[in-house]
Structure formats: C-alpha cells, structure tokens
Design an enzyme around this catalytic site. Sequence first.
Site, PDB file in Angstrom:
ATOM      1  N   HIS A   1      49.879  67.309  89.649  1.00  0.00           N
ATOM      2  CA  HIS A   1      50.923  67.486  88.641  1.00  0.00           C
ATOM      3  C   HIS A   1      52.322  67.542  89.278  1.00  0.00           C
ATOM      4  CE1 HIS A   1      53.022  69.029  85.156  1.00  0.00           C
ATOM      5  NE2 HIS A   1      51.932  68.873  84.444  1.00  0.00           N
TER       6      HIS A   1
ATOM      7  N   GLY B   1      72.116  79.803  91.441  1.00  0.00           N
ATOM      8  CA  GLY B   1      71.530  79.888  92.780  1.00  0.00           C
ATOM      9  C   GLY B   1      72.174  78.904  93.739  1.00  0.00           C
TER      10      GLY B   1
ATOM     11  N   PRO C   1      63.350  78.198 102.242  1.00  0.00           N
ATOM     12  CA  PRO C   1      62.277  77.627 103.071  1.00  0.00           C
ATOM     13  C   PRO C   1      60.981  77.300 102.329  1.00  0.00           C
ATOM     14  CG  PRO C   1      63.247  79.556 104.134  1.00  0.00           C
ATOM     15  CD  PRO C   1      63.859  79.476 102.785  1.00  0.00           C
ATOM     16  N   THR C   2      60.571  78.101 101.340  1.00  0.00           N
ATOM     17  CA  THR C   2      59.224  77.919 100.764  1.00  0.00           C
ATOM     18  C   THR C   2      59.154  77.835  99.244  1.00  0.00           C
ATOM     19  OG1 THR C   2      58.856  80.312 100.653  1.00  0.00           O
ATOM     20  CG2 THR C   2      58.161  79.200 102.689  1.00  0.00           C
TER      21      THR C   2
ATOM     22  N   GLY D   1      61.013  76.298  96.756  1.00  0.00           N
ATOM     23  CA  GLY D   1      61.464  75.205  95.908  1.00  0.00           C
ATOM     24  C   GLY D   1      62.429  75.712  94.845  1.00  0.00           C
TER      25      GLY D   1
END
Lengths: 298, 298
Positions: free
Chosen positions: B82, B163, B169-170, B172
């Site tokens: 997905h 933001g 880093p992880t 997304g």
Amino acid sequence: VERIVECIPNFSEGRRPEVIAAIAESIRATPGVRLLDFSANADHNRLVVTFVGTPEACAEAAFAATATAARLIDMERHQGEHPRLGATDVIPFVPVKGVTLDECVTVAKGLGARIGAELGIPVYLYEAAATRPERRNLADVRRGQYEALKDEITRPERCPDYGPCRLPPTTGATIVGARPPLVAFNINLGTSEVEIAKRVAKAVRGSSGGFVNVKALGVMLKERNLAQVTLNMVNYLDTPLHRAYELVRVEAARYGVAVVGCEIVGLVPLGAVLDAARHYLQLEEFQREQVLEVRLWE
Amino acid sequence: VERIVECIPNFSEGRRPEVIAAIAESIRATPGVRLLDFSANADHNRLVVTFVGTPEACAEAAFAATATAARLIDMERHQGEHPRLGATDVIPFVPVKGVTLDECVTVAKGLGARIGAELGIPVYLYEAAATRPERRNLADVRRGQYEALKDEITRPERCPDYGPCRLPPTTGATIVGARPPLVAFNINLGTSEVEIAKRVAKAVRGSSGGFVNVKALGVMLKERNLAQVTLNMVNYLDTPLHRAYELVRVEAARYGVAVVGCEIVGLVPLGAVLDAARHYLQLEEFQREQVLEVRLWE
C-alpha cells in the site's frame, strides 16, 4: 443484554387535554419506560401513546394508564369516528430488541390477567396473543363496538379471556395483544380517480387475494387532489415494504397511472429501511452492525 | 448536544502484533474515545483503526497513537503493497453527529500543528483541510511515497503545512485532514471478463468523466470468477449510492451483463442507507427521526 419492547396503547379520549395529560403522565411516571410520542385526534376522539422500555416496566405503565383511563373516561358518553370497545381500547406490545414476539405474548397475557382481576375490566387477547383464531384480527374483536358489546358479552363466543363476562358501568372492554412492528405506508398515485386507488388496494391486500400481512384502502388525498393507496404493513419481516410498493406500481401502471410519491407515517423500524436498501442495491450480506450509528448505540 | 467525530488513522505496520497492540492501546486508553475497529493487513503491511468520540478526545487519541507509531515504526525498514508517506500515514476526521465538516477541518489543523511542533514530523493537510488545491487528493499528496519524499521535501511545492521541511530519520511524514464519511461499495457483474468491469468503472468515476466524489476500478473477484466494479463513494451526500449503482447497471447492460450482487465493505452512515430507501420507495418527506431506533438512541 438489553431487552426493549414498544407499547402503543389507544385510549378513547382525544378532546379533553386534562384527561390526555393524566394518561400520558401515568406512563411517564413509571420507572424504566420512556414516553416517545402521544397524539390525540379530536375527530376520532382518540389518543395514541407510544412508549418503550423493559417488558416488565411497559406492562406496569400500561396498567397504570388503563387504571387512569378507567377513572376518567365514561364510555356511555363517548362519541368519535374511530371504532372502539373501551376507555383503554387496545394495548399492543411490539418486540424491539432482545425480546421475541412470544415473550411479548407472555407480557400481554400477564397484563390482561391483571387488568381483569384488579380493575374488573373484560379483556380480549388479539393478534399473536389470541386464544381463538377468530380473535386474531382486531377489527373482528371490535365488531359492533362498545354499544353492541353491552348485550353480546354474555354470549359464549364473546366471553372475554380475562375479567367478568359483563361490562362495568363506564369502562367498556380492553383488547391486549402482541404483534410485530406495524408500518403505515401511503402511496400517492398520479390520478384524481379514487376508483383506481381502490382497485390497486384490492389487488395488494390479503383480504382480497393480495399479500398476507398487508391491509390496504384506496382513498382520496383531498388537499393534493390525488388518489392514495394507504397500507398497513403488519409484518414487514415476511412482507417487506418494497414488495408492496412494486406491486402497487405495477397495478397502477395497468391504468396508465404512475406512483408520484410515498410516505411512511410515524415510526418505522430500522430493519424495514435496511431491507429496502438491501433489495434495491442488491446487497448480498449487509449486516445491521455495518451501520455506523448502530455500532455507536447498540 | 452530543458532538461526535470519527477518526480512521492508517499506520505503516500490519505484521508485528506487539506494535499493532501498542498503537491500538494508545487510542483505547484516551478518555472520551471509543475504539470501534482495527484491522491489520500483512500484504499491505498496514493498520487501519476506527474510533469515535468528541473532537477534542479524538485529536488527543490520534496524537498519542502518532507518538507511539513514531517510536515503534522505522520507515527505513518498511515494505508493503500500500502507498504510504510515514509511520502514521494518514489521519482523516469525519463528522458523525452535531459536528460540521468545517469543525473537523479545525480539529485536523490543530492536530497537524501539534504533531509538527511536538513530534517534529512534517504534516500535510488534505481533502477539506487542504491549503492548496493540489493537496486535496490523497493520492497526489502521497505521490512517490516515502522514498521519493526524502529528496523532494525540500522543494517549495512539497513543503509541509506544519513541522520541518526535512524528514526525520525514521518517521516519514503524516497526512491529516477532514472528509465526509467514505463508503466502500463493490458491485459484482455477471461476467468473468474484467475488461467490462474496467470500462464500467471508467464511465462511473470522476477522473474520467463520471461522477465527482466517485473513485472506481474494475478488478477480478478471483474466488467467484466474477468481474467487480469497486467504488469509493467519497461524498454520499452529494453523490448517493443509488446513483452510482444505477449507472453501473446501465453501463454493464450495454455489454449484456447484469449486476449479480453488491457489497458495502465496513461501516456505512445511516444517512446513506436512508437515502437509498428514500429514492427507491419515492419517500417524500421521510425524516431520520422516524426510525424507531434513532428515537431510542439519539
């Protein structure tokens, strides 16, 4: 599991506000029931109250209301368009949730016995609670109305299921029973010829060869100059709305007449609406629990 | 008056039970929300959670779940069928009761700002909450997925609404928005030729000349050897189910193919079902409050 029944007693008073208020208040004041609706009609001189609750609470509320009506309504003075046998004319119990029709029959019999014993009012059981086939149909039980019953009640075939085999001075008799939810469904035809509505009604109703569980009349909707087929769907589970609607449509088309609009009068069980969506959208396995609001509420 | 919204966040984890449980638990533990459903798919490697509550409580629960997902999911290691942008991929708010779509937009923006500020995750607003026309459509926002976004996020046209303008880093990025309730509606055709379902889908969906608010694909239902038109009805108020159903029926008949059955996947708002009954039974003034259960519950 929550157990809920609906009770829709009909009282022979549609004019005196203080009597109507007293009857409604007897119901509202009973713990465990919720009064949903009451509507009084002056022409019919009749009050219809709708309430819900546990079977036990509904029986208690119906008893209290019957006692109030017996105290405040004198059938010797009552006149109105609608057929009736007594001050509290008819008390149907309808299963809503977590309750079977058979359990509603038990509730009806318990209430009938209590009205007979404690209030001295003759009680006839009807529909699913009927003890004789000829008492299933409400119209048959009410035949001749209060006035005829005064003489006929002493005959064996009119002996009540509970209470005395004679009428008290003022209360008349009460009819108690259980039935599936009834849906009042009107279908308006694009014609001013009431004769067409009458012929269509005859084709649809069970009494003249149509669907069992459907009562129908052809009437004139005067304010719109339209003929109307007015239906009582007495068991939407076995005979769903869409089937009656489609038959009316086909029968009316025979006279070159179209359905111009329909109306559901009063309340309708969610199940009846879901059935229509299931049928027309060809839904294969649609569950009641797929309705978001049902997930929120049940 | 009770105010209820529905929130259906999608997370990029459909395989590790302990992660799925931790996310669901962050929602369940938030006061004022009710967890209705969660379903994880291993092929998609994706979790879809459905919960309801006050707008404030749902925003709080969605924030808590987003923080949990950020802690436990590493997008650098994520693979699945997905499309997705982040650990918490998309958070839609849907009005259910006593709340407008505009109020859901306000909730979405408040949550987005908080995720950006407190968790340092880039947030894109979509659908009714979108700040640019090209961000309304979820597929457009998600174009290129997580992998492409790592480079593209520094471009002005991909700058997030809240933001940082770079990916952590992880985690997304997360897409937050508001939309009307979506109904997943499948229509099965009496043919094994998927090409016919594809042509019908093309005629029905807005992107190729059909109805706005309808997304549609023609697919093969392998276990029954039937072709299926699978629809997403993204605004049943403006584009009701019966209209899509009837168009599919007519377009399929062009190839001599009939509709053999339909399916509503997951939950459907009561209003969508009532609309179908209103249409096919030609109900003139049918109110939601005429449903007995609505009177009992609302």
